[in-house]
Design a protein around this motif. Sequence first.
Motif, short mmCIF file in Angstrom:
data_model
loop_
_atom_site.label_atom_id
_atom_site.label_comp_id
_atom_site.label_asym_id
_atom_site.label_seq_id
_atom_site.Cartn_x
_atom_site.Cartn_y
_atom_site.Cartn_z
N LEU A 1 27.18 -85.71 61.03
CA LEU A 1 26.52 -86.15 62.27
C LEU A 1 26.41 -84.98 63.25
O LEU A 1 25.38 -84.78 63.90
CB LEU A 1 27.30 -87.32 62.90
CG LEU A 1 26.70 -87.91 64.16
CD1 LEU A 1 25.31 -88.46 63.89
CD2 LEU A 1 27.59 -89.03 64.70
N GLY B 1 22.83 -84.66 63.80
CA GLY B 1 22.54 -85.15 65.15
C GLY B 1 22.08 -86.59 65.23
O GLY B 1 21.89 -87.09 66.32
N GLU B 2 21.95 -87.27 64.13
CA GLU B 2 21.42 -88.63 64.22
C GLU B 2 22.00 -89.45 63.08
O GLU B 2 21.94 -89.04 61.92
CB GLU B 2 19.89 -88.56 64.15
CG GLU B 2 19.18 -89.80 64.55
CD GLU B 2 19.00 -90.76 63.38
OE1 GLU B 2 19.51 -91.89 63.49
OE2 GLU B 2 18.38 -90.37 62.37
N ASP C 1 19.89 -90.43 59.81
CA ASP C 1 19.74 -89.34 58.83
C ASP C 1 21.03 -89.14 58.05
O ASP C 1 21.00 -88.87 56.84
CB ASP C 1 19.38 -88.02 59.54
CG ASP C 1 17.92 -88.01 59.97
OD1 ASP C 1 17.15 -88.86 59.48
OD2 ASP C 1 17.56 -87.15 60.79
N ARG D 1 19.94 -96.12 56.39
CA ARG D 1 19.45 -95.42 57.59
C ARG D 1 19.27 -96.42 58.75
O ARG D 1 19.77 -96.21 59.85
CB ARG D 1 18.09 -94.77 57.28
CG ARG D 1 17.45 -94.10 58.49
CD ARG D 1 15.99 -93.74 58.24
NE ARG D 1 15.80 -92.83 57.12
CZ ARG D 1 15.98 -91.50 57.17
NH1 ARG D 1 16.36 -90.94 58.30
NH2 ARG D 1 15.79 -90.76 56.12
N ARG E 1 21.70 -97.49 62.19
CA ARG E 1 21.13 -97.44 63.54
C ARG E 1 21.26 -98.78 64.26
O ARG E 1 21.51 -98.82 65.46
CB ARG E 1 19.67 -97.04 63.47
CG ARG E 1 19.47 -95.59 63.03
CD ARG E 1 18.07 -95.23 63.38
NE ARG E 1 17.65 -93.98 62.84
CZ ARG E 1 16.36 -93.61 62.82
NH1 ARG E 1 15.44 -94.43 63.28
NH2 ARG E 1 16.02 -92.44 62.35
N GLU F 1 21.20 -97.74 67.91
CA GLU F 1 20.39 -96.52 68.08
C GLU F 1 19.14 -96.60 67.22
O GLU F 1 18.82 -95.67 66.49
CB GLU F 1 21.22 -95.29 67.64
CG GLU F 1 22.37 -95.00 68.57
CD GLU F 1 23.20 -93.81 68.08
OE1 GLU F 1 22.72 -93.03 67.24
OE2 GLU F 1 24.34 -93.70 68.56
N ARG G 1 15.75 -96.80 67.85
CA ARG G 1 14.81 -95.75 68.28
C ARG G 1 13.70 -95.43 67.26
O ARG G 1 13.56 -94.29 66.83
CB ARG G 1 15.56 -94.46 68.60
CG ARG G 1 16.60 -94.67 69.64
CD ARG G 1 16.93 -93.41 70.38
NE ARG G 1 18.14 -93.59 71.15
CZ ARG G 1 19.29 -92.97 70.92
NH1 ARG G 1 19.37 -92.08 69.96
NH2 ARG G 1 20.34 -93.21 71.67
N ASP H 1 14.25 -90.34 73.97
CA ASP H 1 15.21 -89.24 73.87
C ASP H 1 15.92 -89.01 75.19
O ASP H 1 15.58 -89.57 76.22
CB ASP H 1 14.47 -87.95 73.49
CG ASP H 1 13.86 -88.08 72.11
OD1 ASP H 1 14.50 -88.72 71.27
OD2 ASP H 1 12.75 -87.56 71.92
N GLU I 1 28.32 -89.31 72.49
CA GLU I 1 27.22 -90.25 72.29
C GLU I 1 26.88 -90.87 73.64
O GLU I 1 27.77 -91.08 74.48
CB GLU I 1 27.57 -91.31 71.26
CG GLU I 1 28.96 -91.81 71.41
CD GLU I 1 29.09 -93.23 70.92
OE1 GLU I 1 29.85 -93.98 71.55
OE2 GLU I 1 28.42 -93.53 69.93
#
Length: 593
Positions: free
Chosen positions: A100, A104-105, A108, A182, A186, A191, A193, A502, A540
């Motif tokens: 992570l 960063g996400e 992913d 994935r 989220r 998250e 998004r 973002d 976060e």
Amino acid sequence: MEFATFADRAGTIEAEPADLEIVAHVRELLAEAGDDSEERGSSKDAVKPQTLEIVARFAQGRVFPAWDSTTLDIGPNACYEAIARAAGTNVSAGDVEDRLAAVGEIGDVAASYDFGGQRGLSAFTGGGGAGSGSEGTGGDLTVREVSDTLEEVAAAEGSGSQDRKVDLLFGLFNRCSSEEARYLARIVLSEMRIGVGEGAVRDAIAEAFDVPAERVERALQVSNDYGQVARIAREDGLEGLDAMELAVGRPVQAMLAQAGTVTDALEEWEEAGVEWKYDGARVQLHHAPAGSGGATAETRVFSRNMEEVTDALPEVVEFAEAHLEEPAILDGEVVAIDADGSPLPFQEVLKRFRRKHDVAKAREDVSVRPVFFDCLHAGGDDLLAEPLTTRHDRLRSVLMEPDVDSGAVDDEDVEGLSLLWRTDDPDEIESIDADALEAGHEGIMLKDLDSTYSPGRRGKHWRKRKPDVETLDCVVTGAEWGEGRRATFLGTFELSVRAGDDLETVGKVATGITDEKLAELTELLEPHIAAEEGQDVDLEPAVVFEVGYEEIQSSPTYSSGYALRFPRFQGVRSDKGPADADSLERLERLRGQ
Ligand code: ATP
């Protein structure tokens, strides 16, 4: 509907840059979910949501309706742990965190592992596409099963519940393909998004079920539940939507204000409504007196973000029980007061606002009093579409002692009523402003007397006028461990503002914070650490700081392209989440002023 199908559609939406196309994809997704033959729930089945309802919420990253303050009640670590276990024996939660930090996400990261679903698929089908329905591990997870399991995660409480939650999540990830994982990760961490905003879902519901968007909008405002609105639009069409009403006990989004000047307000409205801007925290009171719904009175209090705060604010419950004789939904502010009844600063209210333990003790130190400025519902009537003047008159009569001749009583003597002046005289407005400041409040609100109540809108109809330069509410996205005496404290907090989905950095605040405060902030922020390297910590988005500053400069140092000059920490906005933090757009507007 299989969760793999949802994940596939979510992937298409996420890759789509054009707003209109996004609406078209969401429309198809909703239509597909609505037609799904697999769905077993029906509107008669009040307990289980239909697949369509679940999908309408999942698309926005919600597990529960917006009015429902239920959460999964897990930290990110529980999710990392579940991912790690599902990813295989040689993966640890630490590995997930490391990835992570690098990637960063979380979506992913989750998609970078092979899960049970993937392994099951390749074993049974040679690896092509999800949905083989293979036994045990493979690809047959449905949207409903995900929703049911997440409900179980939320419901688990008491000793051992954190382990139980991780087990449940592990069970889900273990049946996922990478792409399913994935979007599951989220959803679990709120998250999502994928670029699906509230407007996109509104328009998609309108198009999918052939009803006008503005009527969908109204239904959303009163119900605060995209899932329910989608289902009713599909089952009962326009008639069903128009029959939707506010429900006492189910919070609606708060109407918000823009910054504005007296000159503009008087030019546009001729006569303005003027109220004090109380320095407290927003509350929405829902009260059903005994006999109106149940045998006993029922009172619930919600925050600006629709979190339930009833238990933390017994004074508001007592107020409702003593004053309200008809079912009502009132909008107002709780203000902290000292022993003489004089208002205390905003930070004092926050000490009471989310308190779960020792409320009686906290109440001895700081007590609160509600002041109401709006009435959304009274005695069975929804008032959102009524002008402010009518709503305020209704508010007055709701708060009036029932056996008193209302004509003989001044507004000032009606307990809990915020005064509303109607004037076109700038001098009178100045003097109301001065009185508000004198009484320890923030200044004034200017309101369009003819305006309806628009939940969730930050429109021109309500304007706030503050005496000070505007502060900014920034999300804390990073920090640094201190040195020496402060080695166990987080400090030098990185601040960000919203830019679409973002967050972009605008500066760092380090000065003006006492050690005691730093200890408090460390305790608050530590659970949100997403990654660490040396002294640097990524956080976060969870905590919002109110910051003052001298000016906003353009700067290449921060990702927003701007830097706050001399940022000063003013306090934690614990009544706000990252979604309510200030936007880059506002920063730019303030810079232009
Ligand atoms: P702020 O940071 O200024 O409190 P905010 O983002 O919380 O702003 P705004 O819509 O900008 O909310 O300002 C309105 C807020 O002011 C309301 O949410 C409410 O909490 C508070 N308030 C105090 N008095 C009033 C009033 N008379 N009418 C409406 N809101 C009031």
